[in-house]
Write a protein that holds these residues in place. Structure first.
Motif, PDB file in Angstrom:
ATOM      1  N   ARG A 132      40.020   2.083 -15.516  1.00 33.75           N
ATOM      2  CA  ARG A 132      40.029   0.749 -15.468  1.00 33.75           C
ATOM      3  C   ARG A 132      41.444   0.298 -14.948  1.00 33.75           C
ATOM      4  N   HIS A 133      42.106   1.134 -14.698  1.00 31.96           N
ATOM      5  CA  HIS A 133      43.352   1.485 -14.323  1.00 31.96           C
ATOM      6  C   HIS A 133      43.734   1.760 -13.038  1.00 31.96           C
ATOM      7  N   PRO A 134      44.771   1.269 -12.048  1.00 39.24           N
ATOM      8  CA  PRO A 134      44.413   1.756 -10.759  1.00 39.24           C
ATOM      9  C   PRO A 134      45.137   3.257 -10.855  1.00 39.24           C
ATOM     10  N   LEU A 135      44.892   3.575  -9.817  1.00 39.09           N
ATOM     11  CA  LEU A 135      45.168   4.331  -9.457  1.00 39.09           C
ATOM     12  C   LEU A 135      46.409   5.627  -9.212  1.00 39.09           C
ATOM     13  N   ARG A 136      47.067   6.226 -10.301  1.00 38.89           N
ATOM     14  CA  ARG A 136      48.553   6.127  -9.985  1.00 38.89           C
ATOM     15  C   ARG A 136      48.571   8.016  -8.812  1.00 38.89           C
ATOM     16  N   SER A 137      49.842   7.977  -8.288  1.00 39.23           N
ATOM     17  CA  SER A 137      50.088   9.584  -7.337  1.00 39.23           C
ATOM     18  C   SER A 137      49.127  10.195  -7.741  1.00 39.23           C
ATOM     19  N   ILE A 138      49.439  10.701  -9.327  1.00 34.48           N
ATOM     20  CA  ILE A 138      48.997  12.693  -9.360  1.00 34.48           C
ATOM     21  C   ILE A 138      47.123  11.995  -9.441  1.00 34.48           C
ATOM     22  N   ASP A 139      47.380  10.372  -9.459  1.00 32.15           N
ATOM     23  CA  ASP A 139      45.494  10.454  -9.751  1.00 32.15           C
ATOM     24  C   ASP A 139      44.635  10.952  -8.415  1.00 32.15           C
ATOM     25  N   ALA A 140      45.649  10.069  -7.422  1.00 31.26           N
ATOM     26  CA  ALA A 140      45.110  10.760  -6.018  1.00 31.26           C
ATOM     27  C   ALA A 140      44.820  11.698  -5.643  1.00 31.26           C
ATOM     28  N   GLU A 141      45.993  12.363  -5.913  1.00 33.69           N
ATOM     29  CA  GLU A 141      45.744  13.833  -5.082  1.00 33.69           C
ATOM     30  C   GLU A 141      45.322  15.083  -5.843  1.00 33.69           C
ATOM     31  N   ALA A 142      45.095  14.649  -7.321  1.00 37.55           N
ATOM     32  CA  ALA A 142      43.811  15.039  -8.054  1.00 37.55           C
ATOM     33  C   ALA A 142      42.791  15.136  -7.761  1.00 37.55           C
ATOM     34  N   GLY A 186      44.184  31.112 -25.080  1.00 33.42           N
ATOM     35  CA  GLY A 186      44.778  32.051 -25.098  1.00 33.42           C
ATOM     36  C   GLY A 186      46.534  31.223 -24.787  1.00 33.42           C
ATOM     37  N   GLU A 187      47.193  31.758 -25.236  1.00 39.68           N
ATOM     38  CA  GLU A 187      48.833  30.700 -25.011  1.00 39.68           C
ATOM     39  C   GLU A 187      49.342  31.506 -23.226  1.00 39.68           C
ATOM     40  N   ARG A 188      48.930  29.942 -22.932  1.00 41.82           N
ATOM     41  CA  ARG A 188      49.528  29.490 -21.671  1.00 41.82           C
ATOM     42  C   ARG A 188      49.558  28.220 -21.252  1.00 41.82           C
ATOM     43  N   ARG A 189      50.341  27.682 -20.355  1.00 42.91           N
ATOM     44  CA  ARG A 189      50.560  26.963 -19.994  1.00 42.91           C
ATOM     45  C   ARG A 189      49.472  25.731 -19.775  1.00 42.91           C
ATOM     46  N   ILE A 190      49.198  24.057 -19.935  1.00 44.87           N
ATOM     47  CA  ILE A 190      48.130  23.794 -19.557  1.00 44.87           C
ATOM     48  C   ILE A 190      48.630  22.256 -19.975  1.00 44.87           C
ATOM     49  N   ASP A 191      48.498  21.820 -17.958  1.00 46.19           N
ATOM     50  CA  ASP A 191      48.673  20.538 -17.918  1.00 46.19           C
ATOM     51  C   ASP A 191      47.396  19.752 -18.108  1.00 46.19           C
ATOM     52  N   ILE A 192      47.212  18.487 -18.690  1.00 48.21           N
ATOM     53  CA  ILE A 192      45.842  17.510 -18.653  1.00 48.21           C
ATOM     54  C   ILE A 192      46.601  15.935 -18.310  1.00 48.21           C
ATOM     55  N   VAL A 193      46.003  15.907 -17.075  1.00 50.28           N
ATOM     56  CA  VAL A 193      45.750  14.718 -16.895  1.00 50.28           C
ATOM     57  C   VAL A 193      45.248  13.149 -17.015  1.00 50.28           C
ATOM     58  N   VAL A 194      44.905  12.290 -17.677  1.00 52.05           N
ATOM     59  CA  VAL A 194      43.762  11.792 -17.858  1.00 52.05           C
ATOM     60  C   VAL A 194      43.918  10.824 -17.544  1.00 52.05           C
ATOM     61  N   HIS A 195      42.642  10.231 -16.668  1.00 52.61           N
ATOM     62  CA  HIS A 195      42.341   8.493 -16.325  1.00 52.61           C
ATOM     63  C   HIS A 195      41.293   7.985 -16.452  1.00 52.61           C
TER      64      HIS A 195
END
Length: 99
Positions: free
Chosen positions: A82-92, A70-79
């Motif tokens: 192969r690349h270094p972890l970003r701060s959002i990756d480390a937090e997740a 259903g209609e709701r806010r969905i945020d998706i972060v993809v890693h």
């Protein structure tokens, strides 16, 4: 965790359908906190692929989840792993719950 069994199953099914069986998905953010209220669904996905393919998969997943959840806010972060972890990756990774 503030997701129903049906929501968790839908997310797992769609991640597998779009990213393949080796993709890993975690819920992170406010939905992990049972005491919180509201909030969007924040998903962290680890999968292999090039940037263009992963972006296409991310957009397809978002559309499929909107149809199923259903209609709701969905945020998706993809890693891509192969690349270094970003701060959002480390937090997740640190605070996220595997689905």
């Amino acid at each position: 965790m503030r997701l129903t069994d049906d929501q968790r199953n839908a997310i797992r099914e769609e991640v597998t359908r779009v990213f393949g069986p080796n993709a890993r998905v975690r819920l992170f953010g406010s939905r992990v906190d049972d005491a919180a209220r509201g909030g969007d669904i924040d998903l962290y996905i680890e999968s292999e692929g090039n940037a263009a393919d992963l972006l296409d998969q991310e957009l397809r997943l978002h559309a499929r989840l909107l149809r199923r959840l259903g209609e709701r806010r969905i945020d998706i972060v993809v890693h891509d792993g192969r690349h270094p972890l970003r701060s959002i990756d480390a937090e997740a990774r640190r605070t996220g719950v595997p689905l």
